[in-house]
Motif scaffolding. Structure first.
Motif, mmCIF file in Angstrom:
data_model
loop_
_atom_site.group_PDB
_atom_site.id
_atom_site.type_symbol
_atom_site.label_atom_id
_atom_site.label_comp_id
_atom_site.label_asym_id
_atom_site.label_seq_id
_atom_site.Cartn_x
_atom_site.Cartn_y
_atom_site.Cartn_z
ATOM 1 N N SER A 48 -22.124 9.011 10.664
ATOM 2 C CA SER A 48 -22.478 10.172 11.486
ATOM 3 C C SER A 48 -22.689 9.735 12.921
ATOM 4 O O SER A 48 -23.250 8.674 13.174
ATOM 5 N N ILE A 49 -22.228 10.572 13.830
ATOM 6 C CA ILE A 49 -22.515 10.342 15.239
ATOM 7 C C ILE A 49 -23.199 11.580 15.794
ATOM 8 O O ILE A 49 -23.011 12.692 15.287
ATOM 9 N N PHE A 50 -24.034 11.360 16.790
ATOM 10 C CA PHE A 50 -24.612 12.485 17.511
ATOM 11 C C PHE A 50 -23.707 12.719 18.702
ATOM 12 O O PHE A 50 -23.670 11.932 19.651
ATOM 13 N N LEU A 51 -22.916 13.780 18.599
ATOM 14 C CA LEU A 51 -21.932 14.104 19.618
ATOM 15 C C LEU A 51 -21.532 15.548 19.400
ATOM 16 O O LEU A 51 -21.182 15.930 18.279
ATOM 17 N N PRO A 52 -21.609 16.367 20.410
ATOM 18 C CA PRO A 52 -21.240 17.776 20.230
ATOM 19 C C PRO A 52 -19.728 17.957 20.184
ATOM 20 O O PRO A 52 -19.099 18.270 21.179
ATOM 21 N N LEU A 64 -12.513 11.252 14.019
ATOM 22 C CA LEU A 64 -13.366 12.425 13.817
ATOM 23 C C LEU A 64 -12.886 13.219 12.611
ATOM 24 O O LEU A 64 -11.696 13.492 12.473
ATOM 25 N N SER A 65 -13.836 13.565 11.761
ATOM 26 C CA SER A 65 -13.495 14.261 10.534
ATOM 27 C C SER A 65 -13.941 15.721 10.586
ATOM 28 O O SER A 65 -13.134 16.626 10.533
ATOM 29 N N THR A 66 -15.222 15.929 10.673
ATOM 30 C CA THR A 66 -15.768 17.287 10.642
ATOM 31 C C THR A 66 -17.137 17.270 11.298
ATOM 32 O O THR A 66 -17.671 16.215 11.622
ATOM 33 N N ARG A 67 -17.726 18.411 11.449
ATOM 34 C CA ARG A 67 -19.076 18.486 11.999
ATOM 35 C C ARG A 67 -19.946 19.305 11.075
ATOM 36 O O ARG A 67 -19.451 20.116 10.283
ATOM 37 N N GLU A 68 -21.223 19.068 11.173
ATOM 38 C CA GLU A 68 -22.197 19.806 10.365
ATOM 39 C C GLU A 68 -22.376 21.185 10.988
ATOM 40 O O GLU A 68 -22.772 21.292 12.154
ATOM 41 N N ALA A 69 -22.064 22.214 10.228
ATOM 42 C CA ALA A 69 -22.126 23.579 10.752
ATOM 43 C C ALA A 69 -23.555 24.031 11.042
ATOM 44 O O ALA A 69 -23.786 24.813 11.951
ATOM 45 N N ASN A 70 -24.520 23.524 10.274
ATOM 46 C CA ASN A 70 -25.900 23.987 10.409
ATOM 47 C C ASN A 70 -26.777 23.077 11.247
ATOM 48 O O ASN A 70 -27.988 23.265 11.282
ATOM 49 N N ALA A 71 -26.191 22.093 11.903
ATOM 50 C CA ALA A 71 -26.965 21.182 12.749
ATOM 51 C C ALA A 71 -26.154 20.889 14.007
ATOM 52 O O ALA A 71 -24.986 20.541 13.933
ATOM 53 N N GLN A 72 -26.787 21.035 15.134
ATOM 54 C CA GLN A 72 -26.087 20.830 16.393
ATOM 55 C C GLN A 72 -25.902 19.344 16.690
ATOM 56 O O GLN A 72 -26.848 18.560 16.619
ATOM 57 N N GLY A 73 -24.676 18.940 17.003
ATOM 58 C CA GLY A 73 -24.400 17.571 17.419
ATOM 59 C C GLY A 73 -24.154 16.578 16.305
ATOM 60 O O GLY A 73 -23.893 15.414 16.576
ATOM 61 N N VAL A 74 -24.218 16.979 15.036
ATOM 62 C CA VAL A 74 -23.971 16.061 13.926
ATOM 63 C C VAL A 74 -22.484 16.124 13.576
ATOM 64 O O VAL A 74 -21.974 17.149 13.145
ATOM 65 N N THR A 75 -21.805 15.003 13.797
ATOM 66 C CA THR A 75 -20.362 14.922 13.591
ATOM 67 C C THR A 75 -20.068 13.747 12.676
ATOM 68 O O THR A 75 -20.661 12.675 12.824
ATOM 69 N N PHE A 76 -19.150 13.932 11.745
ATOM 70 C CA PHE A 76 -18.821 12.886 10.782
ATOM 71 C C PHE A 76 -17.510 12.206 11.170
ATOM 72 O O PHE A 76 -16.582 12.845 11.649
ATOM 73 N N VAL A 77 -17.469 10.898 10.939
ATOM 74 C CA VAL A 77 -16.352 10.062 11.350
ATOM 75 C C VAL A 77 -15.887 9.232 10.160
ATOM 76 O O VAL A 77 -16.700 8.607 9.481
ATOM 77 N N ILE A 78 -14.578 9.226 9.900
ATOM 78 C CA ILE A 78 -14.019 8.332 8.885
ATOM 79 C C ILE A 78 -13.960 6.943 9.496
ATOM 80 O O ILE A 78 -13.397 6.752 10.574
ATOM 81 N N LYS A 79 -14.558 5.968 8.820
ATOM 82 C CA LYS A 79 -14.593 4.598 9.331
ATOM 83 C C LYS A 79 -13.183 4.025 9.398
ATOM 84 O O LYS A 79 -12.374 4.236 8.496
ATOM 85 N N SER A 80 -12.898 3.277 10.456
ATOM 86 C CA SER A 80 -11.556 2.707 10.615
ATOM 87 C C SER A 80 -11.217 1.761 9.469
ATOM 88 O O SER A 80 -10.075 1.727 9.011
ATOM 89 N N LYS A 81 -12.191 1.020 8.961
ATOM 90 C CA LYS A 81 -11.885 0.120 7.840
ATOM 91 C C LYS A 81 -11.486 0.910 6.601
ATOM 92 O O LYS A 81 -10.680 0.456 5.797
ATOM 93 N N GLU A 82 -12.005 2.115 6.452
ATOM 94 C CA GLU A 82 -11.641 2.973 5.325
ATOM 95 C C GLU A 82 -10.214 3.490 5.488
ATOM 96 O O GLU A 82 -9.464 3.606 4.520
#
Length: 141
Positions: free
Chosen positions: A48-52, A73-91
């Motif tokens: 998770s990154i804090f990034l809008p 960048l994968s998706t963001r949390e709809a119910n929380a501002q600035g929470v964004t999910f990232v697929i790890k490069s090693k994955e």
């Protein structure tokens, strides 16, 4: 050659990150930091990154301060501002290599051989070099 490297090892909590993407027709810069080393519901293939993040930023690269790609960048949390999910490069490397091993049509081993020439550059110089390698892909129904 591409000016960045794709980093396979983990970054640390609090690492500064930035993104380039196309939520509009022009490239857009955004910055934040790694806020959790796991993704949604404890997913270890993401973090998770804090990034809008804006709509249409999904699929864009996430860079560390040296200009290395550390995830997508994968998706963001709809119910929380600035929470964004990232697929790890090693994955991503793991999935591509697994695909190569199971699909006889896949060609060669997935490797990235580049030299990061962005480490000594300041952020605006990094962006100037990177924006030529980030694309806007439009899909039409």
């Amino acid at each position: 050659t591409i000016p960045y490297d794709i980093k396979r090892n983990e970054d640390r909590l609090g690492t500064d990150v930035f993104t380039l993407g196309y939520p509009n027709n022009d490239v857009t810069y955004n910055k934040g930091y790694i806020s959790n080393l796991k993704g949604f519901d404890g997913d270890t293939s993401t973090f998770s990154i804090f990034l809008p993040a804006n709509p249409c930023n999904s699929g864009g690269p996430v860079f560390n301060k040296a200009g290395d790609v550390i995830g997508i960048l994968s998706t963001r949390e709809a119910n929380a501002q600035g929470v964004t999910f990232v697929i790890k490069s090693k994955e991503i490397f793991r999935m591509l290599n697994q695909w190569r091993d199971t699909d006889s049509a896949a060609i060669g081993k997935i490797e990235v051989s580049s030299k990061n020439n962005l480490k000594a550059a300041n952020r605006d110089e990094q962006i100037g070099k990177l924006e030529n390698y980030v694309y806007n892909v439009k899909a039409y129904n």
